[in-house]
Design an enzyme around this catalytic site. Structure first.
Site, short mmCIF file in Angstrom:
data_model
loop_
_atom_site.label_atom_id
_atom_site.label_comp_id
_atom_site.label_asym_id
_atom_site.label_seq_id
_atom_site.Cartn_x
_atom_site.Cartn_y
_atom_site.Cartn_z
N TYR C 37 33.32 -11.22 -53.01
CA TYR C 37 33.46 -12.35 -52.10
C TYR C 37 34.61 -13.22 -52.58
O TYR C 37 34.71 -13.57 -53.75
CB TYR C 37 32.18 -13.22 -52.04
CG TYR C 37 32.34 -14.30 -50.99
CD1 TYR C 37 32.02 -14.03 -49.67
CD2 TYR C 37 32.90 -15.53 -51.30
CE1 TYR C 37 32.22 -14.98 -48.69
CE2 TYR C 37 33.11 -16.48 -50.33
CZ TYR C 37 32.76 -16.20 -49.03
OH TYR C 37 32.98 -17.13 -48.05
N HIS C 193 27.97 -23.56 -41.50
CA HIS C 193 27.94 -22.43 -42.43
C HIS C 193 26.56 -22.25 -43.04
O HIS C 193 26.38 -21.40 -43.92
CB HIS C 193 28.97 -22.63 -43.55
CG HIS C 193 30.39 -22.39 -43.11
ND1 HIS C 193 31.34 -23.37 -43.08
CD2 HIS C 193 31.00 -21.26 -42.67
CE1 HIS C 193 32.47 -22.86 -42.65
NE2 HIS C 193 32.30 -21.59 -42.38
N ARG C 223 42.86 -16.53 -43.56
CA ARG C 223 42.06 -15.66 -44.42
C ARG C 223 41.49 -14.56 -43.54
O ARG C 223 41.51 -14.67 -42.31
CB ARG C 223 40.93 -16.42 -45.11
CG ARG C 223 39.88 -16.94 -44.16
CD ARG C 223 38.78 -17.66 -44.92
NE ARG C 223 37.94 -16.73 -45.66
CZ ARG C 223 36.69 -16.40 -45.30
NH1 ARG C 223 36.16 -16.90 -44.21
NH2 ARG C 223 35.98 -15.57 -46.01
N ASN C 225 38.11 -12.14 -42.65
CA ASN C 225 36.68 -11.98 -42.80
C ASN C 225 36.33 -10.69 -42.07
O ASN C 225 37.11 -10.20 -41.28
CB ASN C 225 35.95 -13.18 -42.19
CG ASN C 225 34.51 -13.28 -42.67
OD1 ASN C 225 34.09 -12.55 -43.55
ND2 ASN C 225 33.77 -14.20 -42.08
N GLU C 265 38.17 -10.26 -38.76
CA GLU C 265 38.63 -11.51 -38.17
C GLU C 265 39.78 -12.05 -39.01
O GLU C 265 39.61 -12.27 -40.21
CB GLU C 265 37.51 -12.55 -38.17
CG GLU C 265 36.33 -12.20 -37.30
CD GLU C 265 35.22 -13.24 -37.41
OE1 GLU C 265 35.26 -14.08 -38.33
OE2 GLU C 265 34.30 -13.19 -36.57
N TYR C 316 22.60 -10.34 -43.65
CA TYR C 316 23.33 -11.37 -42.89
C TYR C 316 24.29 -10.75 -41.89
O TYR C 316 24.42 -11.21 -40.76
CB TYR C 316 24.08 -12.27 -43.87
CG TYR C 316 25.02 -13.23 -43.20
CD1 TYR C 316 24.53 -14.24 -42.37
CD2 TYR C 316 26.40 -13.12 -43.37
CE1 TYR C 316 25.39 -15.11 -41.74
CE2 TYR C 316 27.26 -14.00 -42.74
CZ TYR C 316 26.76 -14.99 -41.93
OH TYR C 316 27.60 -15.85 -41.31
N LYS C 317 24.95 -9.69 -42.27
CA LYS C 317 25.90 -9.06 -41.38
C LYS C 317 25.23 -8.07 -40.41
O LYS C 317 25.90 -7.46 -39.58
CB LYS C 317 27.00 -8.34 -42.19
CG LYS C 317 27.95 -9.32 -42.91
CD LYS C 317 29.01 -8.58 -43.71
CE LYS C 317 29.86 -9.51 -44.58
NZ LYS C 317 30.89 -10.25 -43.85
#
Lengths: 200, 321, 346
Positions: C37, C193, C223, C225, C265, C316-317
């Site tokens: 991460y 978040h 960034r 993601n 993303e 989570y994903k």
């Protein structure tokens, strides 16, 4: 308990008197009224005199008499429901000057409704002093049909509008004064865990 | 990332607007359009005086949508000054070239407010110049309460009164006039926000007055452009490179590092933005925290220092750099 | 680069696919062979010619079809686009930034002519021509954010800056990775978040917020993601989760390559000058695993990354139901050979 690791989960630090405020508006339900009594006991005598208490939910006539005495010399008004209590609050806020301090004590839907209404009068949520008392019941918005289900005490819960089985997430919206409910068996319909009475 | 990309500008106009205050109008060196900005923004002006490098923050005063030039006001602090404002007054004239940062806003008006009360003391008027411009264009309700020593010492009093009429209230100290803050704050509708900019005692007075009148802390905002307070010389040791650098009495740690070619992070240089937060490995004695950024717990821990503003009384401090 | 816009769908029959050129420029996000991460923020400056980083707002072969899908989503659910009343100035800031960038970077496709506040906008691929008064929302068919948001790829949110916080007070979000703008609008940086695991404890969001509060005009950052999506579906919203959620159970060893998509993303963050707000662009790229493994390095590396992904993130994903099948399938493309650093193809 209202503790969660999720950062969108509001915290309620407890009521404390703002001795500088010119006037205090306090909204509570029956359970929250106990916190208000304790608040008055921690403040000086003039604090209660400058305070107006709206008891918004769940009181009988007998409760009302008891509370009037307990909260004297504050001005105490009783409202039959949360909805009418918030309508009353809005009347107070409509033409109020700066120097007013807002407090909310009771269930989360009550606190959330006060914070939500206050935003319409540009009152920052952080300036509202809050204390959770009584039931852990929640207001839940179904993310699918957008309908609100009131007084939710279990997880999962059935959406009172579209009938989907919703998992209640700890994700909370101040704007909607509600937790988020998401279909729990979207991937495998019917695969639903045991209902737990988490929010009694 | 230290600071931001710099832009070269030329001084197009200098005007003495009050006894010790000059207004400077800056244009891009190639006449390229400047960035638009928001009310309350400031820029850093980089000045090269001999081999000394100075950077001072100044509020932008013009219209936020005017991209042809920026305007700043500089108060000459005379011999008390660390050099920046005196340099601007003595050495900068029409045609001089300077470097500036892009605008940064650490003092924006709250867009949710129903009314804005602006309280200015002396040169503290500057951030409100662009703020009023913006609030006026957006038809927002505002009033200014502006205290000056005298009409000669106060900048833009007449200009502001003619432009904004009864929304501007000027108080002349030499006439015995004081900002009647208690009555001003005592009669505002719910949802009003107060902003104060001026000398530290005035800011403290305004914040305390608001608090005593029951104004929530969320409704009051302040900006103070403070230069790093001077002290005695001390030594900064850099843990990673092993270097030792002396910080002179009238210098900040950041300035000393820059003078020795150390690339340290910074942005506002006024202890507000948090960009220059630096880890402390060890320290003789205690840190004099002069910033507005660290929390009380962080100050007490002694593990962090804002190198643009804070120092130690003497001895040495070892930084995680 | 002359663009040929594909006519394709992101729902029902899912005809979306990438051309060989689009595969080569896919922003593969993993720079090493294990999951790490990181906030990985870098300046959003001009990247190599033809890359997705070349311009602030990347327009590619999927432009016309993506805009059509967005219009369908907004037709069904107008709440996917919302702006609180105090965000009007920020909406104009966004419109200006996007129009100026698109007209400058793709002069063959878009033209902007400005005469004071009288603006004239031409969008050739979508056959739009509009004269309007900058600053006067009544001269546009939609509010400014929605108007330009219907003509630029990527989702957008706009953050107001108050009290040392960022507040997500506006957005147009039609192809999100399972979060609801309608629910989150008005939240601060930590709140929206909230559901992200692990990062809060690591202090990631405190540092990121501090960085963003000081974000400078003219110095945007970006960034990457990523997540995974079954079928090239853009509208993976929570609102419709009860409709698309079952896709996750349809992955079999035989169809992994067609069904499972890596979804990246490219997130851009821009300080908006007049409003002092921050524009957050979320520009999504989809790539099926069949197409992904045409770059051998990516096949090897994705296999290794998925094997080292922490449990919290798998949940989570939303990868739980098909991660093992996908790893098994990818193992055929991982011969154990070393890979070069960085995300680009060898």
């Amino acid at each position: 308990m209202t503790i969660s690791t999720l950062k969108s989960r509001p915290t309620y630090p407890g009521l404390s008197p703002d001795h500088n405020a010119r006037s205090n508006i306090i909204v509570c339900d029956k359970a929250g009224a106990e916190a208000v009594t304790e608040l008055f006991s921690r403040a000086d005598d003039t604090f209660a005199k400058r305070s107006t208490v709206i008891v918004a939910e769940g009181t009988t006539d007998q409760d009302a008499e008891t509370l009037k005495t307990a909260l004297a010399p504050a001005t105490v008004g009783f409202q039959p429901s949360l909805e009418t209590g918030i309508a009353r609050l809005r009347e107070f806020l409509k033409d109020a000057p700066m120097g007013l301090r807002l407090y909310a004590a009771g269930s989360e839907p009550l606190i959330g409704s006060v914070v939500q209404a206050a935003a319409d009068y540009s009152i920052d949520h952080l300036s509202i002093r809050t204390e959770h008392r009584g039931s852990l019941k929640r207001r839940v918005q179904c993310v699918h049909c957008k309908g609100f289900t009131e007084n939710v005490t279990t997880n999962p819960v059935t959406c009172s509008h579209c009938g989907l089985t919703l998992m209640v997430r700890d994700h909370y919206s101040r704007r909607l004064a509600a937790f988020q409910g998401v279909c729990i068996d979207a991937e495998v319909p019917g695969e639903v865990p045991e209902t737990e009475a988490l929010y009694q | 990332m230290s600071g931001s990309l710099l832009r070269r500008v030329r001084v197009a106009e200098v005007e003495q607007v009050a006894n010790r205050i000059k207004r400077f109008r800056l244009v891009d060196i190639d006449n390229a359009p400047l960035s638009e900005f928001s009310g309350g923004s400031h820029i850093s002006v980089v000045m090269h005086s001999g081999d000394r490098l100075m950077r001072n923050p100044y509020s932008l005063m013009g219209s936020p949508t005017d991209t042809s030039s920026y305007q700043i006001s500089v108060l000459n602090c005379g011999n008390d000054s660390r050099g920046g404002s005196k340099f601007m007054h003595d050495a900068v004239s029409v045609g001089s070239e300077l470097e500036i940062s892009e605008p940064l806003n650490l003092f924006p008006p709250c867009k949710l407010a129903r009314k804005h009360i602006l309280v200015a003391g002396g040169i503290g008027i500057t951030p409100f110049m662009s703020m009023m411009n913006e609030l006026d264009a957006l038809h927002c309700d505002f009033e200014l309460h502006y205290g000056v020593r005298s009409l000669e010492e106060g900048a833009y009093c007449k200009y502001l009164q003619s432009r904004y009429g009864s929304r501007v209230n000027v108080y002349l100290q030499d006439q015995g006039q004081m900002i009647p803050l208690e009555s001003v704050l005592g009669s505002q509708r719910l949802g009003t926000h107060m902003y104060v900019c001026g000398p530290k005692p005035m800011i403290d007075w305004a914040l305390q007055t608001a608090e005593l009148l029951g104004w929530p802390a969320e409704n009051v905002h302040s900006e103070q452009f403070s230069a790093p307070p001077p002290g005695k010389p001390f030594v900064v040791k850099l843990a990673k490179s092993g270097r030792e650098i002396e910080v002179r009495g009238h210098q900040s740690i950041l300035e000393a590092l820059e003078e020795h070619g150390v690339d340290a992070p910074f942005l506002c240089r006024g202890g507000a933005c948090g960009q220059c937060e630096t880890g402390v490995v060890s320290c003789d004695g205690f840190i004099e925290h002069n910033d507005h950024f660290l929390t009380e717990a962080e100050r007490v821990s002694g593990k962090k220092i804002m190198i643009c503003m804070s120092r130690i009384p003497s001895g040495s401090i070892t930084l995680d750099l | 680069m002359a663009l040929t816009f594909k006519d394709e769908t992101f729902r029902d029959d899912f005809t979306f696919s990438n051309s060989p050129a689009a595969i080569r420029r896919f922003p593969f996000p993993f720079v090493e062979d294990k999951y790490m991460y990181s906030v990985n923020i870098e300046p959003h400056t001009t990247g190599p010619e033809g890359s997705v980083f070349e311009f602030p707002f990347d327009i590619d072969e999927h432009y016309v079809s993506e805009m059509r899908d967005r219009a369908m989503v907004l037709q069904e659910d107008p709440a996917r686009c919302q702006a609180l009343p105090h965000m009007m100035m920020a909406q104009w800031d966004m419109l200006e930034l996007v129009m100026m960038s698109m007209a400058r970077d793709y002069p063959d496709l878009f033209t902007l002519t400005r005469d004071g506040s009288k603006w004239h906008w031409v969008n050739r691929p979508l056959k739009i021509e509009q004269t309007f008064t900058f600053g006067d929302a009544s001269t546009l068919p939609y509010e400014p954010m929605e108007y330009i948001g219907r003509q630029v790829q990527g989702d957008f949110s706009i953050q107001d800056q108050r009290d040392n916080q960022l507040w997500m007070d506006a957005g147009i979000i039609t192809s999100q990775a399972d979060w609801s703008l309608d629910f989150d609008v008005g939240m601060n940086f930590f709140e929206w978040h909230g559901p992200v695991p692990l990062a809060h404890e690591a202090g990631v969001f405190e540092r990121a917020l501090k960085f963003l509060l000081n974000l400078q005009i003219s110095n945007p950052v970006r960034r990457l993601n990523w997540t995974m999506t079954i079928n090239p579906r853009l509208d993976t919203s929570p609102e419709n989760y009860h409709k698309w959620g079952k896709d996750r159970t349809t992955v079999t060893p035989e169809n992994v390559g067609q069904k499972v998509h890596l979804r990246v993303e490219m997130q851009g963050l821009f300080r908006l000058p007049r409003s002092n707000a921050i524009l957050f662009s979320i520009r999504g790229y989809l790539l099926s695993l069949d197409q992904l493994v045409t770059v051998p390095k990516w096949g090897r590396r994705l296999h290794r990354v998925l094997k080292t992904l922490p449990e919290e993130l798998i949940g989570y994903k939303g990868l739980s139901r098909y991660r093992d099948t996908t790893i098994e399938w990818l193992s055929k493309y991982d011969d154990g050979a070393p890979t070069s650093r960085g995300g680009g193809p060898d």
